[in-house]
Write a protein that holds these residues in place. Structure first.
Motif, PDB file in Angstrom:
ATOM      1  N   GLU A 249       0.805  -1.216   0.000  1.00 35.58           N
ATOM      2  CA  GLU A 249       0.000   0.000   0.000  1.00 35.58           C
ATOM      3  C   GLU A 249       0.845   1.275   0.000  1.00 35.58           C
ATOM      4  O   GLU A 249       0.381   2.324  -0.436  1.00 35.58           O
ATOM      5  N   ARG A 273      -2.103   3.707  -0.364  1.00 36.36           N
ATOM      6  CA  ARG A 273      -3.332   3.273  -1.028  1.00 36.36           C
ATOM      7  C   ARG A 273      -3.992   2.177  -0.191  1.00 36.36           C
ATOM      8  O   ARG A 273      -3.713   0.991  -0.373  1.00 36.36           O
ATOM      9  N   PRO A 274      -4.872   2.546   0.733  1.00 36.05           N
ATOM     10  CA  PRO A 274      -5.537   1.521   1.543  1.00 36.05           C
ATOM     11  C   PRO A 274      -6.464   0.636   0.739  1.00 36.05           C
ATOM     12  O   PRO A 274      -6.774  -0.481   1.138  1.00 36.05           O
ATOM     13  N   ASN A 275      -6.968   1.141  -0.407  1.00 34.99           N
ATOM     14  CA  ASN A 275      -7.794   0.345  -1.311  1.00 34.99           C
ATOM     15  C   ASN A 275      -7.642   0.933  -2.719  1.00 34.99           C
ATOM     16  O   ASN A 275      -7.092   2.025  -2.886  1.00 34.99           O
ATOM     17  N   PRO A 276      -8.116   0.217  -3.743  1.00 36.05           N
ATOM     18  CA  PRO A 276      -7.907   0.692  -5.119  1.00 36.05           C
ATOM     19  C   PRO A 276      -8.562   2.032  -5.435  1.00 36.05           C
ATOM     20  O   PRO A 276      -8.197   2.679  -6.416  1.00 36.05           O
ATOM     21  N   GLU A 277      -9.534   2.470  -4.623  1.00 28.76           N
ATOM     22  CA  GLU A 277     -10.261   3.703  -4.928  1.00 28.76           C
ATOM     23  C   GLU A 277      -9.689   4.935  -4.237  1.00 28.76           C
ATOM     24  O   GLU A 277      -9.999   6.065  -4.620  1.00 28.76           O
ATOM     25  N   HIS A 307     -14.509   6.486  -7.859  1.00 28.04           N
ATOM     26  CA  HIS A 307     -15.500   5.422  -7.669  1.00 28.04           C
ATOM     27  C   HIS A 307     -16.542   5.508  -8.779  1.00 28.04           C
ATOM     28  O   HIS A 307     -17.287   6.490  -8.865  1.00 28.04           O
TER      29      HIS A 307
END
Length: 546
Positions: A249, A273-277, A307
């Protein structure tokens, strides 16, 4: 040997191997198939020998060789290539080849000698390649504990010694990196140890840091080449960068610049980047700014969120060096604080058959020249879908943008309407692009950086091949209100099979703020070009509006 005899021997070997003491009840679930022109199983030694077109298959891989030995009790495979041949191992869509292989089917560890292969778009060739599962690779200190956590424990990690790396698929690659060893974590990243960079057979530079290629996003790491740059305020400069990555991440980059007029500058950045968004970022630049006439630290931090076509951005900045092109040849330069600035854009929606539009929202607090301001507003953008030029006929396009900004300073209000109408076309070897740009402004801003005037300009771009791999592009910006040629942009392109160099020179005929820069594009990673001068990136963004 007749095919029927091969099949009989294959079945005999399978039955013998599956019934050997080396296989437990659970091990029988993994079938091992051995085929060859000539097969012999020496039961006393527990060795199956295969000669001629040997092929060994497991659930994880397929192995081809001229000569192959399978040691049943140790579950070790030894393969060698014949004259002019090679040992080939296929696994998970990857192909590796070499002269000799030793591989343990139980531990999934092995060594391939004089190996070559491909990982995503990267071609590797060199000495011996050792492979091991991620956990074993961590124990051998090939990778860190953090790296081991990012991939499945059974994922094969490779460590290559004395290897040449390139994305060029030619027998004699146009460029390559040569390193004492490289670590490959499939699907994650490739790390080369202090590589040497060659153009053809000529040594260009020895890189003092490790060089990383991110295999998740087909993105190269920081540039391994010390590029030269030119800026009218700073003189001639050199840039050197390196990348760091502590987790899947989190990643960071560091860049050092040296300028003949301003000495050293620097830049450090980090992304989480905790998630792809969601993308959280921090950037701090130690740079010279002509409005300040001094070098200062200029931090920025914020977040980007995407998103289903929606995009949101929030940005804080201090002493930000702002450059805003107001019209051809006229660029505002100043210092700005954002605390913060927020923007939101909707997805592009179809309007009719070949048009689309989206909505925009803005809010921000700013400081400029010691004064604080608040701005809010909204906007709408619409555009046609531009088709590629495939023939001599005209391909028209258009873009419209309306912005409404309200300020907390007195009764200041600004409305901006921009229109761009143009067409692309071909004339023999010439590729042409003509654009008419018109901007209407009502009201004003209390700040200088976003205070716009009306403009009316005509832009003409002409691109043509010159000779062989060389191409030339010219673009002029003509002010119709003042009847004056304000700007010329020259691009010289050298297009090789695997990469492309582009030299850009901007002749500013209004403020005399000329500059030049280079861009290197590795064609395997076209979305991540290397910029010698970051102004090229800004120029590209401006030209998308033309």
């Amino acid at each position: 040997m007749a095919p029927s005899v091969i099949r009989i021997l294959t079945c005999f070997v399978l039955l013998t191997l599956l019934g050997s003491p080396a296989f437990s009840q659970d091990d029988r679930k993994e079938k091992i198939t051995l085929e060859a022109d000539y097969l012999v199983y020496e039961e006393a030694e527990g060795i199956a020998r295969a000669e001629g077109n040997a092929k060994l298959r497991t659930k994880d891989m397929t192995l081809y060789a001229s000569h192959l030995e399978y040691h049943v009790y140790e579950q070790v495979v030894k393969a060698t290539a014949g004259d002019g041949g090679e040992v080939v191992m296929l696994s998970d869509g990857k192909r590796l080849s070499g002269e000799r292989l030793e591989y343990d089917l139980l531990s999934k560890e092995g060594r391939l000698y004089n190996a070559s292969g491909q990982v995503d778009s990267v071609f590797l060739k060199g000495g011996s390649l050792e492979v091991a599962p991620a956990k074993a690779a961590m124990q051998r200190k090939w990778i860190s504990k953090g790296d081991a956590k990012r991939v499945p424990p059974e994922e094969q990690v490779g460590r290559w010694s004395d290897v040449s790396i390139t994305t060029c698929d030619q027998p004699r690659p146009h460029y390559r990196l040569v390193t004492s060893h490289v670590t490959v974590i499939p699907g994650y990243r490739l790390v080369a140890k202090n590589p040497k960079i060659y153009i053809g057979e000529s040594l260009l530079f020895s890189y003092p840091f490790d060089y990383t290629v991110d295999l998740r996003e087909k993105k190269e790491g920081a540039s391994a080449v010390p590029f030269l740059a030119y800026d009218s305020d700073k003189g001639v400069g050199m840039r050197l960068s390196t990348s760091l990555s502590w987790s899947e991440e989190f990643e960071a980059d560091a860049t050092v610049f040296y300028w003949t007029e301003e000495d050293f500058e620097g830049e450090i950045s980090g992304r989480y980047r905790p998630n792809p968004e969601l993308d959280l970022f921090l950037l701090s630049q130690y740079t010279y700014s002509s409005p300040d006439d001094e070098k200062l630290w200029r931090p920025q931090w914020g977040a980007n969120w995407v998103h289903q076509g929606w995009t949101a951005n929030v940005l804080w900045s201090e002493r930000e060096d702002v450059e805003v092109e107001k019209e051809a040849g006229v660029t505002y330069e100043g210092t700005l604080w954002r605390s913060p600035e927020f923007s939101l854009s909707s997805p592009w929606k179809k309007v009719g058959l070949h048009n689309e539009a989206r909505l925009l929202l803005f809010w921000g607090e700013y400081e400029e020249v010691g004064e604080s301001y608040r701005r809010s507003g909204w906007g709408v953008e619409a555009r046609s879908e531009e088709e590629p030029v495939s023939g001599p006929r005209l391909k028209p396009y258009w873009r419209l943008r309306y912005l409404w900004w309200d300020y907390d300073h007195k009764d200041d209000l600004q409305e901006i309407t921009s229109a761009n109408v143009g067409f692309t076309w071909k004339a023999g070897i010439f590729s042409m692009r003509t654009a008419y740009l018109r901007r209407w402004v009502s009201g004003k801003s209390p700040m200088a950086w976003d205070d716009y005037d009306e403009r009316e300009e005509l832009y003409q771009t002409v691109s043509m091949p010159v000779t062989g791999k060389w191409h030339l592009s010219l673009r002029g910006g003509y002010d119709l209100r003042d009847s004056h040629l304000d700007e010329m942009v020259y691009r010289v392109i050298y297009d090789e099979h695997c990469y492309q160099w582009e030299f850009v020179y901007v002749d500013d005929m209004v403020e005399d703020d000329d500059w030049a820069g280079l861009r290197l594009t590795i064609k395997a990673y076209p979305e991540q070009p290397v910029f010698l001068n970051d102004k090229i990136r800004k120029l590209d963004e401006l030209e998308t509006e033309l």
